[in-house]
Design a protein around this motif. Structure first.
Motif, PDB file in Angstrom:
ATOM      1  N   UNK A  82       0.838  -1.085   0.002  1.00 38.38           N
ATOM      2  CA  UNK A  82      -0.063  -0.027  -0.139  1.00 38.38           C
ATOM      3  C   UNK A  82       0.721   1.322  -0.014  1.00 38.38           C
ATOM      4  N   UNK A  83       1.505   1.580   0.988  1.00 37.89           N
ATOM      5  CA  UNK A  83       2.343   2.605   1.195  1.00 37.89           C
ATOM      6  C   UNK A  83       3.587   2.394   1.936  1.00 37.89           C
ATOM      7  N   UNK A  84       4.570   3.287   2.108  1.00 44.96           N
ATOM      8  CA  UNK A  84       5.633   2.880   2.660  1.00 44.96           C
ATOM      9  C   UNK A  84       5.487   2.829   4.409  1.00 44.96           C
ATOM     10  N   UNK A  85       4.574   3.620   4.802  1.00 41.41           N
ATOM     11  CA  UNK A  85       4.162   3.795   6.191  1.00 41.41           C
ATOM     12  C   UNK A  85       2.966   2.549   6.552  1.00 41.41           C
ATOM     13  N   UNK A  86       2.564   1.598   5.796  1.00 36.92           N
ATOM     14  CA  UNK A  86       1.683   0.452   6.149  1.00 36.92           C
ATOM     15  C   UNK A  86       2.425  -0.529   5.793  1.00 36.92           C
ATOM     16  N   UNK A 110     -13.750 -13.658  -4.707  1.00 32.11           N
ATOM     17  CA  UNK A 110     -13.491 -12.288  -4.687  1.00 32.11           C
ATOM     18  C   UNK A 110     -13.041 -11.487  -3.435  1.00 32.11           C
ATOM     19  N   UNK A 111     -11.865 -10.822  -3.529  1.00 31.66           N
ATOM     20  CA  UNK A 111     -11.349 -10.213  -2.342  1.00 31.66           C
ATOM     21  C   UNK A 111     -11.298  -8.602  -2.696  1.00 31.66           C
ATOM     22  N   UNK A 112     -11.657  -7.966  -1.672  1.00 31.43           N
ATOM     23  CA  UNK A 112     -11.905  -6.565  -1.727  1.00 31.43           C
ATOM     24  C   UNK A 112     -10.295  -6.256  -1.585  1.00 31.43           C
ATOM     25  N   UNK A 113      -9.912  -5.082  -2.300  1.00 33.35           N
ATOM     26  CA  UNK A 113      -8.554  -4.602  -2.107  1.00 33.35           C
ATOM     27  C   UNK A 113      -8.694  -3.182  -1.163  1.00 33.35           C
ATOM     28  N   UNK A 114      -7.446  -3.314  -0.451  1.00 30.06           N
ATOM     29  CA  UNK A 114      -7.666  -1.955   0.475  1.00 30.06           C
ATOM     30  C   UNK A 114      -7.705  -0.649  -0.352  1.00 30.06           C
ATOM     31  N   UNK A 115      -8.336   0.491   0.041  1.00 29.41           N
ATOM     32  CA  UNK A 115      -8.224   1.447  -0.755  1.00 29.41           C
ATOM     33  C   UNK A 115      -7.126   2.113  -1.285  1.00 29.41           C
ATOM     34  N   UNK A 116      -6.091   1.991  -0.413  1.00 31.23           N
ATOM     35  CA  UNK A 116      -4.908   2.729  -0.774  1.00 31.23           C
ATOM     36  C   UNK A 116      -3.694   1.702  -1.544  1.00 31.23           C
ATOM     37  N   UNK A 117      -4.325   0.684  -2.188  1.00 35.21           N
ATOM     38  CA  UNK A 117      -3.408  -0.455  -2.599  1.00 35.21           C
ATOM     39  C   UNK A 117      -2.764   0.045  -3.742  1.00 35.21           C
ATOM     40  N   UNK A 118      -1.303  -0.342  -3.959  1.00 40.40           N
ATOM     41  CA  UNK A 118      -0.418   0.192  -4.998  1.00 40.40           C
ATOM     42  C   UNK A 118       0.016  -0.739  -5.871  1.00 40.40           C
ATOM     43  N   UNK A 119       0.502  -1.852  -5.300  1.00 34.49           N
ATOM     44  CA  UNK A 119       1.001  -3.140  -5.833  1.00 34.49           C
ATOM     45  C   UNK A 119       0.677  -4.409  -5.697  1.00 34.49           C
ATOM     46  N   UNK A 120       0.130  -5.396  -6.420  1.00 38.07           N
ATOM     47  CA  UNK A 120      -0.386  -6.487  -6.129  1.00 38.07           C
ATOM     48  C   UNK A 120       0.526  -7.570  -6.751  1.00 38.07           C
ATOM     49  N   UNK A 121       1.228  -8.410  -5.623  1.00 37.03           N
ATOM     50  CA  UNK A 121       2.026  -9.685  -6.275  1.00 37.03           C
ATOM     51  C   UNK A 121       1.372 -10.887  -6.067  1.00 37.03           C
ATOM     52  N   UNK A 122       1.533 -11.850  -7.047  1.00 35.06           N
ATOM     53  CA  UNK A 122       0.768 -12.929  -7.139  1.00 35.06           C
ATOM     54  C   UNK A 122       1.933 -14.033  -6.776  1.00 35.06           C
ATOM     55  N   UNK A 142       0.913 -16.198 -12.170  1.00 34.93           N
ATOM     56  CA  UNK A 142       1.811 -16.526 -10.973  1.00 34.93           C
ATOM     57  C   UNK A 142       3.122 -16.150 -10.813  1.00 34.93           C
ATOM     58  N   UNK A 143       3.781 -15.621 -10.163  1.00 32.42           N
ATOM     59  CA  UNK A 143       4.868 -15.087  -9.800  1.00 32.42           C
ATOM     60  C   UNK A 143       5.419 -13.656 -10.396  1.00 32.42           C
ATOM     61  N   UNK A 144       4.190 -13.125 -10.962  1.00 33.90           N
ATOM     62  CA  UNK A 144       4.340 -11.674 -11.486  1.00 33.90           C
ATOM     63  C   UNK A 144       3.373 -11.037 -10.486  1.00 33.90           C
ATOM     64  N   UNK A 145       3.599  -9.431 -10.659  1.00 29.64           N
ATOM     65  CA  UNK A 145       2.971  -8.667 -10.041  1.00 29.64           C
ATOM     66  C   UNK A 145       2.426  -7.431 -10.882  1.00 29.64           C
ATOM     67  N   UNK A 146       1.474  -6.633 -10.418  1.00 33.32           N
ATOM     68  CA  UNK A 146       1.130  -5.453 -11.177  1.00 33.32           C
ATOM     69  C   UNK A 146       0.829  -4.169 -10.166  1.00 33.32           C
ATOM     70  N   UNK A 147       0.973  -3.181 -10.649  1.00 29.98           N
ATOM     71  CA  UNK A 147       0.693  -1.828 -10.168  1.00 29.98           C
ATOM     72  C   UNK A 147      -0.977  -1.828 -10.109  1.00 29.98           C
ATOM     73  N   UNK A 148      -1.698  -1.481  -9.113  1.00 32.54           N
ATOM     74  CA  UNK A 148      -3.105  -1.316  -9.123  1.00 32.54           C
ATOM     75  C   UNK A 148      -3.288   0.166  -8.740  1.00 32.54           C
ATOM     76  N   UNK A 149      -4.526   0.684  -9.307  1.00 34.07           N
ATOM     77  CA  UNK A 149      -4.976   2.124  -8.933  1.00 34.07           C
ATOM     78  C   UNK A 149      -5.630   1.987  -7.846  1.00 34.07           C
ATOM     79  N   UNK A 150      -5.086   3.293  -6.921  1.00 30.11           N
ATOM     80  CA  UNK A 150      -5.921   3.292  -5.738  1.00 30.11           C
ATOM     81  C   UNK A 150      -7.334   3.240  -5.992  1.00 30.11           C
TER      82      UNK A 150
END
Length: 102
Positions: free
Chosen positions: A37-41, A52-64, A87-95
């Motif tokens: 999420x952030x450097x402070x979280x 289906x899983x809801x992402x945190x509102x301040x999500x930034x990067x998802x890693x699978x 699998x083994x990859x990640x993606x930026x996600x919009x807040x």
């Protein structure tokens, strides 16, 4: 002067983000989806997620870290067309991007 401060802040943020995500690869167990999420979280870890899983509102990067594809959706109900993260990859996600399914 102001530009150099901004550049220094951006570089420091990128370094912190890189070190946090590098540690994630070793800290996560197989079968987890890890969200930065952030450097402070703290990292949000979904252990062996299903459905289906809801992402945190301040999500930034998802890693699978699972052995199956994960789909990221723009809505909180996994109804819109989504982005597939292998699998083994990640993606930026919009807040406030919504959700993911595994």
């Amino acid at each position: 002067m102001r530009r150099s401060r901004i550049a220094l802040l951006v570089a420091a943020s990128a370094l912190l983000a890189a070190s946090a995500t590098a540690g994630t690869a070793f800290a996560a167990e197989e079968g987890d989806v890890v969200v930065f999420r952030t450097e402070l979280s703290p990292l949000t870890v979904y252990h062996d997620p299903h459905g289906c899983q809801k992402l945190p509102p301040d999500a930034h990067v998802l890693t699978n870290r699972t052995d199956r594809p994960v789909t990221v959706y723009a809505d909180p109900f996994c109804l819109t067309p989504g982005l597939i993260v292998r699998p083994g990859y990640g993606s930026h996600v919009a807040p406030a991007s919504g959700s993911f399914s595994a």
